[in-house]
Every structure is written in structure tokens, then in C-alpha cells.
Design a protein around this motif. Structure first.
Motif, PDB file in Angstrom:
ATOM      1  N   SER A  15       0.830  -1.207   0.000  1.00  0.00           N
ATOM      2  CA  SER A  15       0.000   0.000   0.000  1.00  0.00           C
ATOM      3  C   SER A  15       0.863   1.255   0.000  1.00  0.00           C
ATOM      4  CB  SER A  15      -0.913  -0.013   1.235  1.00  0.00           C
ATOM      5  OG  SER A  15      -1.669   1.169   1.305  1.00  0.00           O
ATOM      6  N   ASP A  16       1.941   1.242   0.788  1.00  0.00           N
ATOM      7  CA  ASP A  16       2.838   2.392   0.851  1.00  0.00           C
ATOM      8  C   ASP A  16       3.520   2.628  -0.491  1.00  0.00           C
ATOM      9  OD1 ASP A  16       4.288   4.474   2.302  1.00  0.00           O
ATOM     10  OD2 ASP A  16       6.030   3.170   2.107  1.00  0.00           O
ATOM     11  N   LEU A  17       3.964   1.549  -1.141  1.00  0.00           N
ATOM     12  CA  LEU A  17       4.635   1.688  -2.444  1.00  0.00           C
ATOM     13  C   LEU A  17       3.662   2.172  -3.518  1.00  0.00           C
ATOM     14  CD1 LEU A  17       6.869  -1.528  -2.400  1.00  0.00           C
ATOM     15  CD2 LEU A  17       7.659   0.844  -2.283  1.00  0.00           C
ATOM     16  N   ILE A  18       2.436   1.677  -3.482  1.00  0.00           N
ATOM     17  CA  ILE A  18       1.418   2.127  -4.448  1.00  0.00           C
ATOM     18  C   ILE A  18       1.147   3.617  -4.265  1.00  0.00           C
ATOM     19  CG2 ILE A  18      -1.035   1.954  -5.062  1.00  0.00           C
ATOM     20  CD1 ILE A  18      -0.772  -1.078  -4.563  1.00  0.00           C
ATOM     21  N   ASN A  19       1.100   4.051  -3.008  1.00  0.00           N
ATOM     22  CA  ASN A  19       0.887   5.477  -2.731  1.00  0.00           C
ATOM     23  C   ASN A  19       2.041   6.323  -3.245  1.00  0.00           C
ATOM     24  OD1 ASN A  19      -1.582   5.033  -1.488  1.00  0.00           O
ATOM     25  ND2 ASN A  19      -0.702   4.884   0.567  1.00  0.00           N
ATOM     26  N   GLN A  20       3.216   5.718  -3.376  1.00  0.00           N
ATOM     27  CA  GLN A  20       4.386   6.425  -3.912  1.00  0.00           C
ATOM     28  C   GLN A  20       4.439   6.374  -5.439  1.00  0.00           C
ATOM     29  OE1 GLN A  20       8.194   5.424  -1.962  1.00  0.00           O
ATOM     30  NE2 GLN A  20       7.019   4.597  -0.262  1.00  0.00           N
ATOM     31  N   GLY A  21       3.462   5.705  -6.055  1.00  0.00           N
ATOM     32  CA  GLY A  21       3.403   5.644  -7.511  1.00  0.00           C
ATOM     33  C   GLY A  21       3.913   4.360  -8.137  1.00  0.00           C
ATOM     34  N   TYR A  22       4.267   3.374  -7.301  1.00  0.00           N
ATOM     35  CA  TYR A  22       4.757   2.101  -7.817  1.00  0.00           C
ATOM     36  C   TYR A  22       3.597   1.179  -8.183  1.00  0.00           C
ATOM     37  CZ  TYR A  22       9.488   3.168  -6.181  1.00  0.00           C
ATOM     38  OH  TYR A  22      10.719   3.728  -5.991  1.00  0.00           O
ATOM     39  N   LYS A  23       3.900   0.276  -9.108  1.00  0.00           N
ATOM     40  CA  LYS A  23       2.967  -0.800  -9.441  1.00  0.00           C
ATOM     41  C   LYS A  23       3.680  -2.126  -9.207  1.00  0.00           C
ATOM     42  CE  LYS A  23       0.380   1.766 -12.961  1.00  0.00           C
ATOM     43  NZ  LYS A  23      -0.033   1.798 -14.397  1.00  0.00           N
ATOM     44  N   GLY A  24       2.958  -3.078  -8.652  1.00  0.00           N
ATOM     45  CA  GLY A  24       3.577  -4.358  -8.336  1.00  0.00           C
ATOM     46  C   GLY A  24       3.232  -5.442  -9.326  1.00  0.00           C
ATOM     47  N   LYS A  25       4.181  -6.363  -9.522  1.00  0.00           N
ATOM     48  CA  LYS A  25       3.959  -7.506 -10.405  1.00  0.00           C
ATOM     49  C   LYS A  25       4.515  -8.754  -9.731  1.00  0.00           C
ATOM     50  CE  LYS A  25       4.440  -8.910 -15.238  1.00  0.00           C
ATOM     51  NZ  LYS A  25       4.981  -8.538 -16.555  1.00  0.00           N
ATOM     52  N   GLU A  26       3.705  -9.797  -9.685  1.00  0.00           N
ATOM     53  CA  GLU A  26       4.093 -11.035  -9.015  1.00  0.00           C
ATOM     54  C   GLU A  26       4.955 -11.904  -9.921  1.00  0.00           C
ATOM     55  OE1 GLU A  26       1.709 -15.041  -7.810  1.00  0.00           O
ATOM     56  OE2 GLU A  26       0.920 -13.197  -6.942  1.00  0.00           O
ATOM     57  N   HIS A  27       6.020 -12.461  -9.345  1.00  0.00           N
ATOM     58  CA  HIS A  27       6.906 -13.384 -10.051  1.00  0.00           C
ATOM     59  C   HIS A  27       7.123 -14.599  -9.154  1.00  0.00           C
ATOM     60  CE1 HIS A  27       8.029 -10.359 -13.120  1.00  0.00           C
ATOM     61  NE2 HIS A  27       7.925  -9.505 -12.116  1.00  0.00           N
ATOM     62  N   THR A  28       6.363 -15.648  -9.380  1.00  0.00           N
ATOM     63  CA  THR A  28       6.457 -16.834  -8.528  1.00  0.00           C
ATOM     64  C   THR A  28       6.520 -18.105  -9.375  1.00  0.00           C
ATOM     65  OG1 THR A  28       4.041 -17.001  -8.365  1.00  0.00           O
ATOM     66  CG2 THR A  28       5.174 -15.751  -6.636  1.00  0.00           C
ATOM     67  N   ILE A  29       6.991 -19.174  -8.732  1.00  0.00           N
ATOM     68  CA  ILE A  29       6.998 -20.495  -9.353  1.00  0.00           C
ATOM     69  C   ILE A  29       6.520 -21.495  -8.307  1.00  0.00           C
ATOM     70  CG2 ILE A  29       8.829 -20.027 -11.025  1.00  0.00           C
ATOM     71  CD1 ILE A  29      10.791 -21.377  -9.101  1.00  0.00           C
ATOM     72  N   SER A  30       6.010 -22.604  -8.778  1.00  0.00           N
ATOM     73  CA  SER A  30       5.577 -23.643  -7.846  1.00  0.00           C
ATOM     74  C   SER A  30       6.803 -24.324  -7.240  1.00  0.00           C
ATOM     75  CB  SER A  30       4.715 -24.683  -8.562  1.00  0.00           C
ATOM     76  OG  SER A  30       5.512 -25.442  -9.458  1.00  0.00           O
ATOM     77  N   ILE A  31       6.620 -24.919  -6.079  1.00  0.00           N
ATOM     78  CA  ILE A  31       7.725 -25.631  -5.439  1.00  0.00           C
ATOM     79  C   ILE A  31       8.174 -26.794  -6.312  1.00  0.00           C
ATOM     80  CG2 ILE A  31       8.353 -27.055  -3.450  1.00  0.00           C
ATOM     81  CD1 ILE A  31       6.631 -25.210  -1.737  1.00  0.00           C
ATOM     82  N   LEU A  32       7.212 -27.443  -6.999  1.00  0.00           N
ATOM     83  CA  LEU A  32       7.553 -28.548  -7.904  1.00  0.00           C
ATOM     84  C   LEU A  32       8.451 -28.055  -9.029  1.00  0.00           C
ATOM     85  CD1 LEU A  32       7.297 -31.433  -8.957  1.00  0.00           C
ATOM     86  CD2 LEU A  32       5.169 -30.746 -10.113  1.00  0.00           C
ATOM     87  N   LYS A  33       8.078 -26.927  -9.651  1.00  0.00           N
ATOM     88  CA  LYS A  33       8.883 -26.377 -10.746  1.00  0.00           C
ATOM     89  C   LYS A  33      10.256 -25.946 -10.234  1.00  0.00           C
ATOM     90  CE  LYS A  33       8.996 -22.977 -14.459  1.00  0.00           C
ATOM     91  NZ  LYS A  33       8.296 -21.872 -15.156  1.00  0.00           N
ATOM     92  N   ALA A  34      10.286 -25.375  -9.027  1.00  0.00           N
ATOM     93  CA  ALA A  34      11.568 -24.964  -8.441  1.00  0.00           C
ATOM     94  C   ALA A  34      12.489 -26.161  -8.278  1.00  0.00           C
ATOM     95  CB  ALA A  34      11.333 -24.281  -7.092  1.00  0.00           C
ATOM     96  N   CYS A 189       6.691 -19.239  -3.472  1.00  0.00           N
ATOM     97  CA  CYS A 189       8.097 -19.257  -3.849  1.00  0.00           C
ATOM     98  C   CYS A 189       8.315 -18.200  -4.935  1.00  0.00           C
ATOM     99  CB  CYS A 189       8.476 -20.653  -4.364  1.00  0.00           C
ATOM    100  SG  CYS A 189      10.199 -20.808  -4.836  1.00  0.00           S
ATOM    101  N   GLY A 190       8.943 -17.095  -4.557  1.00  0.00           N
ATOM    102  CA  GLY A 190       9.146 -16.014  -5.514  1.00  0.00           C
ATOM    103  C   GLY A 190       9.074 -14.661  -4.852  1.00  0.00           C
ATOM    104  N   PHE A 191       8.763 -13.640  -5.650  1.00  0.00           N
ATOM    105  CA  PHE A 191       8.813 -12.264  -5.148  1.00  0.00           C
ATOM    106  C   PHE A 191       7.845 -11.375  -5.917  1.00  0.00           C
ATOM    107  CE2 PHE A 191      11.908 -12.867  -8.532  1.00  0.00           C
ATOM    108  CZ  PHE A 191      11.688 -11.773  -9.358  1.00  0.00           C
ATOM    109  N   TRP A 192       7.673 -10.188  -5.393  1.00  0.00           N
ATOM    110  CA  TRP A 192       6.956  -9.111  -6.077  1.00  0.00           C
ATOM    111  C   TRP A 192       7.973  -8.055  -6.493  1.00  0.00           C
ATOM    112  CZ3 TRP A 192       1.724  -7.888  -7.130  1.00  0.00           C
ATOM    113  CH2 TRP A 192       0.808  -8.870  -6.739  1.00  0.00           C
ATOM    114  N   ALA A 193       7.862  -7.552  -7.705  1.00  0.00           N
ATOM    115  CA  ALA A 193       8.717  -6.469  -8.188  1.00  0.00           C
ATOM    116  C   ALA A 193       7.864  -5.220  -8.326  1.00  0.00           C
ATOM    117  CB  ALA A 193       9.352  -6.833  -9.523  1.00  0.00           C
TER     118      ALA A 193
END
Length: 198
Positions: A15-34, A189-193
Motif C-alpha cells: 500500500s505504501d509503495l502504491i501510494n508512492q506511484g509504484y505498481k507491483g507484479k508477481e513473479h512466482t513459481i511452484s515448489i515442484l517447478k523450483a 516461492c518467488g517475489f513481487w517487483a
């Protein structure tokens, strides 16, 4: 720190980052794929160290006694914890709240240990924490095994390289992000950018 608390903290930062003008995008993989990618990406590195050991010491004898097998198992259990602590150490150096922003635990339904950072980091800082276990336990352990002529340490180093395969997969995803704020996904498993997306 429970999963609910991690989710709450993530939403607060988001919420704080969005208020600063950022947009988030999810980057994840399944544990099986990992796990699959672990062998695909880290497998060649493990083979390299196996061949390097064989070339330096001119031996094909990697047999272990029962006692050594037990010792290897114990060391592997310990190294699983050390692996996550190394992630935490790497990330905490770049956190405002240092170690207070790091959570280490286990996803029991998948029997998978994890380390989560609840602060956003720049891409370079996140890469450092992500790759640290591979360098210390994988590369370091394998090089030490070659220097000490220890098949036991070599086995430990190679298994730690394979264990860091999921981290290498995440690293490949990170290298595509450029200069963004990276935040651990609170449950997957992964991150938000967070950055500027079209």
C-alpha cells in the motif's frame, strides 16, 4: 512470525509503495517447478565440481562407510538451516530493521524451509541474499572438498548446489527486473517487483 503476520506486513508495504506511484507484479513459481529447475540449472554446476574433483585427485572411489552416511545426513539437515540463515544474513545487511525484518520457518505441508524478508530491497541487494547459500555452501563446500580431498565434503557441497537450484531459478527471474524494489512473496516461492509498468 506467522503467515498471517507476513501477509499483513506485505500489504502494508504494498500500500505504501502504491501510494508512492509504484505498481507491483508477481513473479512466482511452484515448489515442484523450483525442484525441477534445480536439477536443470544447478545440475551442470554440480557435475563440474564432481569432474574437477575427479581430475585433481584422479579417483573414482566415492564409497562411504555407514558412519559417513549418517554424518552426511546430519550435516545435510544442519546445512538446510544454515542455507536459510545465509539468505537472512545477506538480506538483513540491506534492511532498515536488520534481522527484525527476516523470518525463517518451514512450509510444513511441503516440508520446505524458507526465509522471508518483509522489507522491500533493491534488485542488487535481493540478488546478494538469494545467491549467498550457493556461494558459501555449494561453491565453498565443493572447493574445500577438492582442497582437502574429502569425498564427504564433496557430496555435501554438490547436494547444497542442487538445493540452491531454486534460488538460481529465482535469480534468473531477478536479472530481468532491472532497477526495481523487490519484496519476498509472503506465501509463495518467488517475489513481487515494484516499479513502473506499462
Amino acid at each position: 512470525m506467522t503467515e498471517e503476520v507476513r501477509i499483513k506486513k506485505f500489504k502494508e508495504v504494498e500500500s505504501d509503495l502504491i501510494n508512492q506511484g509504484y505498481k507491483g507484479k508477481e513473479h512466482t513459481i511452484s515448489i515442484l517447478k523450483a525442484n525441477i529447475m534445480a536439477f536443470i540449472l544447478a545440475g551442470p554446476i554440480a557435475i563440474f565440481f564432481l569432474l574437477a574433483y575427479d581430475w585433481v585427485h584422479e579417483t573414482h572411489d566415492f564409497g562411504f562407510s555407514n558412519g559417513q552416511v549418517v554424518l552426511l545426513f546430519v550435516l545435510l539437515i544442519i546445512s538446510m538451516g544454515v542455507h536459510e540463515v545465509l539468505h537472512g544474513l545477506g538480506w538483513s545487511k540491506f534492511c532498515q530493521n536488520k534481522w527484525k525484518s527476516i523470518h525463517i520457518g518451514v512450509i510444513w505441508k511441503a516440508l520446505t524451509p524458507f526465509c522471508c524478508c518483509v522489507e522491500p530491497l533493491n534488485t542488487r541487494a535481493y540478488v546478494v541474499g538469494s545467491i549467498l547459500p550457493l556461494i558459501v555452501l555449494g561453491f565453498g563446500g565443493s572447493i574445500l572438498a577438492i582442497l582437502m580431498e574429502s569425498p564427504l565434503l564433496l557430496a555435501l557441497g554438490i547436494i547444497n548446489i542442487i538445493s540452491a537450484g531454486g534460488d538460481v531459478t529465482i535469480l534468473m527471474m531477478l536479472l530481468k527486473q532491472g532497477h526495481k524494489k523487490i519484496m519476498d512473496h509472503p506465501t509463495k516461492c518467488g517475489f513481487w517487483a515494484f516499479g513502473l509498468y506499462n
